[in-house]
Scaffold this motif. Structure first.
Motif, PDB file in Angstrom:
ATOM      1  N   THR A   1      20.050  56.224  25.450  1.00  0.00           N
ATOM      2  CA  THR A   1      21.390  56.226  24.866  1.00  0.00           C
ATOM      3  C   THR A   1      22.418  56.806  25.836  1.00  0.00           C
ATOM      4  O   THR A   1      23.538  56.273  25.950  1.00  0.00           O
TER       5      THR A   1
ATOM      6  N   LYS B   1      25.674  54.823  27.210  1.00  0.00           N
ATOM      7  CA  LYS B   1      27.052  55.275  26.984  1.00  0.00           C
ATOM      8  C   LYS B   1      27.853  55.312  28.281  1.00  0.00           C
ATOM      9  O   LYS B   1      29.020  54.896  28.322  1.00  0.00           O
TER      10      LYS B   1
ATOM     11  N   ASN C   1      31.320  52.766  20.385  1.00  0.00           N
ATOM     12  CA  ASN C   1      31.592  53.510  19.149  1.00  0.00           C
ATOM     13  C   ASN C   1      30.368  53.548  18.256  1.00  0.00           C
ATOM     14  O   ASN C   1      30.098  54.558  17.586  1.00  0.00           O
ATOM     15  N   LYS C   2      29.607  52.452  18.254  1.00  0.00           N
ATOM     16  CA  LYS C   2      28.386  52.396  17.434  1.00  0.00           C
ATOM     17  C   LYS C   2      27.371  53.433  17.910  1.00  0.00           C
ATOM     18  O   LYS C   2      26.678  54.062  17.105  1.00  0.00           O
TER      19      LYS C   2
ATOM     20  N   ASN D   1      28.130  56.181  19.531  1.00  0.00           N
ATOM     21  CA  ASN D   1      28.702  57.524  19.335  1.00  0.00           C
ATOM     22  C   ASN D   1      28.621  58.000  17.896  1.00  0.00           C
ATOM     23  O   ASN D   1      28.654  59.224  17.628  1.00  0.00           O
ATOM     24  N   ASN D   2      28.504  57.072  16.955  1.00  0.00           N
ATOM     25  CA  ASN D   2      28.483  57.444  15.533  1.00  0.00           C
ATOM     26  C   ASN D   2      27.046  57.675  15.034  1.00  0.00           C
ATOM     27  O   ASN D   2      26.074  57.310  15.650  1.00  0.00           O
TER      28      ASN D   2
ATOM     29  N   ASP E   1      33.875  48.361  23.577  1.00  0.00           N
ATOM     30  CA  ASP E   1      34.260  49.582  22.855  1.00  0.00           C
ATOM     31  C   ASP E   1      33.565  49.662  21.503  1.00  0.00           C
ATOM     32  O   ASP E   1      33.180  50.757  21.055  1.00  0.00           O
TER      33      ASP E   1
END
Length: 309
Positions: free
Chosen positions: A274, A278, A305-306, A308-309, A301
């Protein structure tokens, strides 16, 4: 009387010459206008194309070229009914053979655009019958692929597969075979048949590498990477994107370099890296924005964002 006959014959000859000259000049003008229509259509200037069509029809009532141009322009502008009237009128004016093949294709395309699938397929099949009579396998292949596209649009993937498979048998060179194989690969992929999808997309990519343009090879490589991802063969996907990245750098293509990095980031995320994903996504996003690829940047993006959440 003899002199009068000579004068009469001379006047008739002069009239015939002028008449033929007028016909030739008119034909040349229509030919030039039709070329202008094609340019306008290719540039998505559909209003301009419709104006050119009217000019052609002023030069010659019921001109096949004028009606064809007008029908195509109106279809692109979303006027289905008027477009169909003009294309069917063009069909009535078309000489037998190639022009009829082409006109049935344009009618089929109009139906397909308006989601009238059975009508579209019927038009393409009529075109195929003329192709068989004229022994024009090149256009029979085009019609078969268009039928496959219509079935794909209608989500009848098995019927699409049959049409695409029949088209491959008429391919005359590696470029045509690559195009057909890509359609087969996409259809098999949609059917969840990963092995077949990989087989045909790999063949298409190798053919584009051998005979296609750099853009065709790059696009085929992207599709191959996606097929490997769908099959969860992440090492093969990573290898494909790494090869595309080298190719892009060697050929100075920032766009495909960004697409390759996006693909590599997805493979890293898929195998659990991951943090690495990123970093690559953030870099790819900046690159996409710098080269003005806003849609690609938005897709990158969304992936970032997926994660990061």
């Amino acid at each position: 009387m003899k002199h009068k006959n000579i004068l009469h014959i001379t006047l008739i000859s002069a009239f015939n010459v002028l008449f033929l000259f007028s016909l030739n000049a008119n034909a040349d003008a229509i030919s030039d206008k039709m070329a202008a229509c094609n340019v306008a259509l290719n540039n998505a200037d559909y209003v301009g194309a419709s104006v050119v069509a009217e000019d052609i029809l002023k030069l010659k009532d019921n001109s096949y070229d004028g009606l064809l141009c007008k029908g195509r322009a109106l279809g692109a502008l979303g006027n289905y009914n008027e477009a169909l009237i003009n294309l069917e009128s063009a069909l009535k004016q078309s000489p037998p053979g190639f022009e009829q093949i082409l006109t049935h294709i344009f009618i089929g395309n109009l139906h397909k655009k308006n989601n009238k699938i059975s009508e579209a397929v019927s038009s393409y099949e009529t075109s195929i019958k003329i192709c068989e009579t004229e022994k024009l396998d090149k256009f029979k292949r085009i019609n078969l692929n268009l039928i496959g596209d219509a079935h794909t649009q209608n989500k009848d993937l098995k019927a699409a597969l049959n049409s695409y498979t029949a088209a491959t048998k008429l391919a005359m060179n590696d470029n045509e075979r690559a195009d057909d194989f890509e359609r087969l690969a996409a259809t098999y992929n949609a059917l969840g048949k990963s092995n077949e999808a990989i087989e045909y997309q790999l063949k298409a990519t190798l053919m584009h590498d051998k005979s296609g343009t750099r853009e065709q090879f790059a696009n085929a490589s992207v599709a191959l990477g996606r097929v490997y991802e769908a099959a969860k063969d992440y090492p093969a996907a990573e290898n494909t994107y790494a090869k595309l990245l080298r190719f892009s750098k060697n050929n100075g293509s920032s766009y495909y370099e960004t697409v390759a990095n996006f693909g590599l980031a997805r493979t890293k995320a898929a195998v659990g890296d991951t943090a690495g994903a990123k970093t690559m996504l953030a870099d790819a996003s900046i690159k996409a924005k710098n080269i003005g690829e806003t849609e690609l940047a938005a897709e990158i993006d969304a992936s970032l964002n997926k994660l990061n959440n």
